[in-house]
Every structure is written in C-alpha cells, then in structure tokens.
Design a protein around this motif. Structure first.
Motif, PDB file in Angstrom:
ATOM      1  N   SER A 305       0.854  -1.176   0.000  1.00 15.62           N
ATOM      2  CA  SER A 305       0.000   0.000   0.000  1.00 15.62           C
ATOM      3  C   SER A 305       0.893   1.230   0.000  1.00 15.62           C
ATOM      4  O   SER A 305       2.124   1.122   0.147  1.00 15.62           O
ATOM      5  CB  SER A 305      -0.921   0.026   1.226  1.00 15.62           C
ATOM      6  OG  SER A 305      -0.149   0.235   2.407  1.00 15.62           O
ATOM      7  N   ILE A 306       0.295   2.394  -0.137  1.00 14.62           N
ATOM      8  CA  ILE A 306       1.076   3.629  -0.067  1.00 14.62           C
ATOM      9  C   ILE A 306       1.695   3.773   1.318  1.00 14.62           C
ATOM     10  O   ILE A 306       2.866   4.129   1.457  1.00 14.62           O
ATOM     11  CB  ILE A 306       0.199   4.844  -0.412  1.00 14.62           C
ATOM     12  CG1 ILE A 306      -0.261   4.775  -1.872  1.00 14.62           C
ATOM     13  CG2 ILE A 306       0.950   6.150  -0.154  1.00 14.62           C
ATOM     14  CD1 ILE A 306      -1.248   5.852  -2.272  1.00 14.62           C
ATOM     15  N   ARG A 307       0.936   3.489   2.360  1.00 18.96           N
ATOM     16  CA  ARG A 307       1.479   3.564   3.725  1.00 18.96           C
ATOM     17  C   ARG A 307       2.653   2.600   3.891  1.00 18.96           C
ATOM     18  O   ARG A 307       3.698   2.954   4.468  1.00 18.96           O
ATOM     19  CB  ARG A 307       0.387   3.263   4.753  1.00 18.96           C
ATOM     20  CG  ARG A 307       0.897   3.237   6.191  1.00 18.96           C
ATOM     21  CD  ARG A 307      -0.230   3.121   7.189  1.00 18.96           C
ATOM     22  NE  ARG A 307      -1.024   4.345   7.225  1.00 18.96           N
ATOM     23  CZ  ARG A 307      -0.704   5.437   7.914  1.00 18.96           C
ATOM     24  NH1 ARG A 307       0.432   5.463   8.623  1.00 18.96           N
ATOM     25  NH2 ARG A 307      -1.491   6.486   7.883  1.00 18.96           N
ATOM     26  N   ASP A 308       2.511   1.397   3.381  1.00 19.82           N
ATOM     27  CA  ASP A 308       3.600   0.428   3.484  1.00 19.82           C
ATOM     28  C   ASP A 308       4.834   0.915   2.724  1.00 19.82           C
ATOM     29  O   ASP A 308       5.969   0.746   3.184  1.00 19.82           O
ATOM     30  CB  ASP A 308       3.162  -0.930   2.934  1.00 19.82           C
ATOM     31  CG  ASP A 308       2.124  -1.601   3.817  1.00 19.82           C
ATOM     32  OD1 ASP A 308       2.132  -1.349   5.038  1.00 19.82           O
ATOM     33  OD2 ASP A 308       1.300  -2.364   3.282  1.00 19.82           O
ATOM     34  N   VAL A 310       5.714   3.987   2.265  1.00 15.58           N
ATOM     35  CA  VAL A 310       6.338   5.032   3.085  1.00 15.58           C
ATOM     36  C   VAL A 310       7.106   4.404   4.239  1.00 15.58           C
ATOM     37  O   VAL A 310       8.269   4.746   4.506  1.00 15.58           O
ATOM     38  CB  VAL A 310       5.272   6.027   3.602  1.00 15.58           C
ATOM     39  CG1 VAL A 310       5.876   6.963   4.646  1.00 15.58           C
ATOM     40  CG2 VAL A 310       4.688   6.829   2.443  1.00 15.58           C
ATOM     41  N   GLU A 311       6.482   3.474   4.941  1.00 16.67           N
ATOM     42  CA  GLU A 311       7.113   2.869   6.105  1.00 16.67           C
ATOM     43  C   GLU A 311       8.337   2.034   5.745  1.00 16.67           C
ATOM     44  O   GLU A 311       9.267   1.898   6.552  1.00 16.67           O
ATOM     45  CB  GLU A 311       6.079   2.029   6.858  1.00 16.67           C
ATOM     46  CG  GLU A 311       4.983   2.881   7.495  1.00 16.67           C
ATOM     47  CD  GLU A 311       3.888   2.068   8.150  1.00 16.67           C
ATOM     48  OE1 GLU A 311       3.864   0.829   7.947  1.00 16.67           O
ATOM     49  OE2 GLU A 311       3.045   2.668   8.856  1.00 16.67           O
ATOM     50  N   TYR A 321       3.195  11.109   0.834  1.00 16.68           N
ATOM     51  CA  TYR A 321       4.084  10.882   1.971  1.00 16.68           C
ATOM     52  C   TYR A 321       3.635  11.711   3.166  1.00 16.68           C
ATOM     53  O   TYR A 321       3.555  11.198   4.296  1.00 16.68           O
ATOM     54  CB  TYR A 321       5.514  11.250   1.583  1.00 16.68           C
ATOM     55  CG  TYR A 321       6.494  11.255   2.734  1.00 16.68           C
ATOM     56  CD1 TYR A 321       7.121  10.086   3.143  1.00 16.68           C
ATOM     57  CD2 TYR A 321       6.785  12.437   3.425  1.00 16.68           C
ATOM     58  CE1 TYR A 321       8.017  10.083   4.212  1.00 16.68           C
ATOM     59  CE2 TYR A 321       7.670  12.441   4.494  1.00 16.68           C
ATOM     60  CZ  TYR A 321       8.281  11.264   4.882  1.00 16.68           C
ATOM     61  OH  TYR A 321       9.166  11.276   5.938  1.00 16.68           O
ATOM     62  N   CYS A 323       0.647  12.968   3.709  1.00 22.34           N
ATOM     63  CA  CYS A 323      -0.651  12.469   4.185  1.00 22.34           C
ATOM     64  C   CYS A 323      -0.462  11.295   5.124  1.00 22.34           C
ATOM     65  O   CYS A 323      -1.106  11.205   6.184  1.00 22.34           O
ATOM     66  CB  CYS A 323      -1.525  12.057   2.998  1.00 22.34           C
ATOM     67  SG  CYS A 323      -2.243  13.431   2.065  1.00 22.34           S
ATOM     68  N   VAL A 324       0.428  10.377   4.755  1.00 22.41           N
ATOM     69  CA  VAL A 324       0.665   9.192   5.583  1.00 22.41           C
ATOM     70  C   VAL A 324       1.329   9.568   6.901  1.00 22.41           C
ATOM     71  O   VAL A 324       0.878   9.175   7.987  1.00 22.41           O
ATOM     72  CB  VAL A 324       1.521   8.165   4.814  1.00 22.41           C
ATOM     73  CG1 VAL A 324       1.991   7.047   5.757  1.00 22.41           C
ATOM     74  CG2 VAL A 324       0.727   7.562   3.664  1.00 22.41           C
ATOM     75  N   THR A 325       2.421  10.342   6.830  1.00 24.52           N
ATOM     76  CA  THR A 325       3.197  10.633   8.042  1.00 24.52           C
ATOM     77  C   THR A 325       2.485  11.583   8.987  1.00 24.52           C
ATOM     78  O   THR A 325       2.777  11.608  10.186  1.00 24.52           O
ATOM     79  CB  THR A 325       4.579  11.208   7.676  1.00 24.52           C
ATOM     80  OG1 THR A 325       4.409  12.387   6.874  1.00 24.52           O
ATOM     81  CG2 THR A 325       5.402  10.192   6.901  1.00 24.52           C
ATOM     82  N   ASP A 327      -0.986  11.672   9.183  1.00 21.87           N
ATOM     83  CA  ASP A 327      -2.337  11.129   9.398  1.00 21.87           C
ATOM     84  C   ASP A 327      -3.420  12.005   8.795  1.00 21.87           C
ATOM     85  O   ASP A 327      -4.459  12.275   9.410  1.00 21.87           O
ATOM     86  CB  ASP A 327      -2.608  10.922  10.896  1.00 21.87           C
ATOM     87  CG  ASP A 327      -1.734   9.838  11.505  1.00 21.87           C
ATOM     88  OD1 ASP A 327      -1.506   8.823  10.821  1.00 21.87           O
ATOM     89  OD2 ASP A 327      -1.273  10.004  12.650  1.00 21.87           O
ATOM     90  N   ASP A 344      -4.404   1.378  -2.992  1.00 19.41           N
ATOM     91  CA  ASP A 344      -5.281   2.240  -2.189  1.00 19.41           C
ATOM     92  C   ASP A 344      -6.437   2.820  -3.003  1.00 19.41           C
ATOM     93  O   ASP A 344      -7.328   3.445  -2.434  1.00 19.41           O
ATOM     94  CB  ASP A 344      -4.472   3.403  -1.608  1.00 19.41           C
ATOM     95  CG  ASP A 344      -3.313   2.928  -0.751  1.00 19.41           C
ATOM     96  OD1 ASP A 344      -3.445   2.915   0.484  1.00 19.41           O
ATOM     97  OD2 ASP A 344      -2.272   2.571  -1.329  1.00 19.41           O
TER      98      ASP A 344
END
Length: 430
Positions: A305-308, A310-311, A321, A323-325, A327, A344
């Motif tokens: 996913s996009i979050r994955d 980034v992480e 990036y 948006c994820v970091t 929240d 996503d």
C-alpha cells in the motif's frame, strides 16, 4: 380560468438576487404574479419580506412554477406537513419523491419544522420516528445534538442517495411541507470571506485573490474547521507538488480527494524524479521515462500500500508521503482508464462515492485544484454552505462546476502550478 398559490420570500432577497430570480422564473414558465406585501430591509442587518400570489393557467403549470420558486427559496405562506410515502423496495423510491437541492432544508412534520441532516443535491429525504433518542434523553443519557430550529422531539429527517434507500423508509414526496434556505450573499465585504461572491473570472488580480484565499483558509483553521483539497494530476505535472506537500505537513490541508493518476504522479516524482516521464524541473524526458509511472505502481503494489511504501522507505517525500506521516486521510477514487491501479485506489464507484461523501460533509472549505471530474463529484456532495474555491487553467472546468449546482464556488482561471506555490508562500512564509 386560472389557479393560484401564495408564496413568500424573506431575508436579504433583493441584493442576493433571490427576488429577481423568482420573478424571472414565473414569467419564463408562462405565469404571472401579484405582489401582496413587500417590506424592504433598510439596514445591512434588516431583512426584507415579500408575499406573492402566483397565477397560472393550469394546475400542472402552477406546480412547475412553484417547484422552480421553491428551488430559489420561496416557500408557501401557509405550510402544511410534508407528505410521506414508504419506499416499496430497496433502492426504489415512491413516485413524485422530493429530490433535494444542496441548500439547507427543513421538512414539516406534526406541525414542526425539522432540519434535514447531511443535505446534498439529488437525494431523497427520509423521515423517521427516533424513539430511542427520546427514551435516552428521558433517562439522562447523552443524545445527539439537533439543529436549533428542530423542535420536533424524537424525529429525524436526513438525506439518502437512491442506492441506499431501504424498503419501508418514509420518503418525502411532493413539494408541500418543505422549506429551502439558499445561502444569502453577504451585504458587507469585510472579513476573510468577503471576496467569496461566486462567479468565474480570468481577470481578477491573481496574487491579491490568492492572498484572500490564504486569509480564508487561515480563518477556517482558526475557527477549528477542516480544509479538503481536491487535486488533479496536473498539479504534480506543473511543479506544485512540494508546495502542496508543505500545506499538508503544516496542517492547512486536512483531507485529500483525488484519483489514481494524482497519487501515481506524486509517487513517481519521489521514486524517479519524473511526473508521467517528464522531469518537472528541467522538462527533460529521460530514457524509458514513459515507463516510470507503471514501474512506480508495481513497486507500491509489491510493498502492499502507499502507507507500506512510506514505512519501508520506498517513498520519502511528496503529498502522499505527508498524508501518511501526518495522518491526513485521503480518498483515491478510480476510473475506467487507470493504470494498475494503486492498491489504495477504490475501484468500486459506489464505495468511492460514499467515501467522498463522508469527506465532503466533514469539510468547511474545499480547494478544487485542476480536476474537472473530481471537482464535480465532490461538488455534488457538498451543502451550499461549504466554501469552495475552484482553480483551473480551463474556464470550462470552473463554469461547469457552477452549472452543476455548486453556485457558492468562487472560480479562478489560472495555472495551478502558479496558484499553489503562491498560496503556500502566503500561508507559510509571511
């Protein structure tokens, strides 16, 4: 033989154009009118009032005229309760169901006005006797807040899209017992939102208008409101990515609504330094650059996913990036032409529409940035009380949004690659 109906208008009906719109509608539809009473507000805060007798040749003609007047804020002088008919089946509304505008609306039930919750255009209105609310209130439990003019205990009225209608829902039908309250144009132009008078122009001084938009965003945030950004891929392609990412990071953008293409362009810019194969700084087209977007999609799918992504350190900058970091929730609504798509991206149109609807009802201000389809989609879900700024280099995008019913929108015909960096500068650097 003629038939007639008495209606009334109240508020700032002269300078808002409401009275003129009603007069024109009556004449355009072949009717006539007599002004029975007219009181003019003589100060900036005093409201005006008009009572008209509307005449037509037939009952059908009169019904058409009254329907049009109703959309413009005219209401019957002697209201009766709204008509309610049960839905005969799931996703099936009764004939002659009332189709909503995006204006604040009330329905009359048992002699009391009840405010319609979550108002948006092109929906049905469902009324229900909420006995549990009355019971919980009587027992001392906390109840949901009601609008100030909702004095009908235990009764709710709310909108439903047609595909959400359930068999037995009590649906408002006809035109009686319904009160529409279009937002009125403010008489004074002072304050951060004084410039928001609607309309589209390519001749407004861009920098001064952007400064006013910045003031409006800042005021929205000071009041605890939420700002939704609706973005198209051109924003990344035109070089505004870093400026929008700053606005997300610093909390001036609370939510994001976009399509698969916007997110792909943004992620590609981080992974390969290109947007749709073009370096947005040098304007060069690197070798195999046309494949960068599909390579980016495949890497994000591989990550999960996009979050994955980034992480795992695959993505280290950009709008998605931030948006994820930070929240910041985002909705990516897919289309038939999407590559991939990203994991996503919502490919179910109804699911995506419902997610957009949740964002739209939470937003207090919306920035629509260079995207026709997403701007219209979000605009269709917005109540007319939500402040909207629409920016596009193509005037047809802005005018179509207004034509589709988002009359509260302010349109700027300018390059989004210029607008967003200046906006960020006004908000963050001054």
């Amino acid at each position: 033989m003629t038939v007639s109906r008495e209606v009334e208008l109240s508020g700032h009906i002269i300078d808002s154009g409401m009275m003129q719109s009603c007069f024109v509608a009556i004449m355009d539809l072949g009717g006539s009118f007599e002004v029975e009473e007219f009181r003019v507000g003589r100060t900036e805060v005093e409201e005006s009032y008009a009572r008209l007798t509307v005449l037509a040749d037939t009952e059908d003609d009169l019904r058409s005229i009254v329907h049009e007047l109703h959309q413009n804020g005219a209401n019957p002088s002697h209201p009766v309760d709204a008509s309610l008919d049960p839905a005969p089946d799931d996703q099936v509304v009764p004939p002659d169901f009332y189709s909503t505008t995006n204006h604040p609306t009330d329905v009359r039930h048992d002699g009391e006005w009840v405010t319609v919750e979550r108002i948006e255009m092109d929906c049905a209105v469902v009324v229900e006797e909420n006995e549990s609310r009355s019971d919980s209130t009587a027992s001392g439990e906390r109840s949901e807040p009601r609008a100030a003019d909702d004095s009908s205990d235990g009764v709710r009225a709310y909108t439903k899209v047609l595909n959400a209608i359930e068999e037995g829902d009590l649906v408002v039908t006809g035109e009686t017992g319904i009160r529409v309250r279009p937002p009125e144009r403010p008489r004074g132009r002072e304050g951060a939102f004084g410039f928001m008078q609607g309309g589209v122009s390519s001749e407004r001084p861009s920098k001064s208008t952007i400064s006013k938009v910045a003031d409006a965003i800042a005021e929205t945030k000071r009041e605890g409101g939420s700002v939704l950004a609706v973005c198209g891929p051109a924003l990344i392609h035109s070089g505004a990515r870093e400026a929008l990412a700053r606005l997300v990071r610093e909390g001036y953008v609370d939510m994001l609504s976009a399509g698969n293409g916007f997110a792909v362009h943004d992620l590609e810019r981080d992974v390969y330094g290109t947007s749709l194969g073009m370096d947005t700084e040098t304007l060069d087209h690197p070798r195999k650059g046309h494949k960068h977007h599909i390579y980016t999609i495949s890497q994000v799918i591989r990550a999960g996913s996009i979050r994955d992504a980034v992480e795992q350190g695959l993505v280290e900058s950009g709008v998605m990036y931030e948006c994820v970091t930070n929240d910041r929730p985002f909705v990516l609504a897919g289309s038939i032409r999407d590559d991939g798509p990203l994991p996503d991206t919502m490919t179910d149109a109804v699911e995506a529409q419902n997610a957009i609807r949740e964002q739209a009802h939470e937003a207090d201000m919306v920035l629509m940035l260079s995207t026709l389809l997403h701007s219209v989609a979000v605009g269709n879900c917005l109540p007319s009380s939500t402040r909207v700024i629409c920016v596009d280099i193509n005037p047809a995008t802005v005018t179509q949004l207004l034509d589709r019913g988002s009359a509260q929108a302010v349109g700027m015909v300018t390059d989004v690659g210029t607008f967003v960096p200046i906006l960020a500068e006004q908000l963050l650097d001054e």
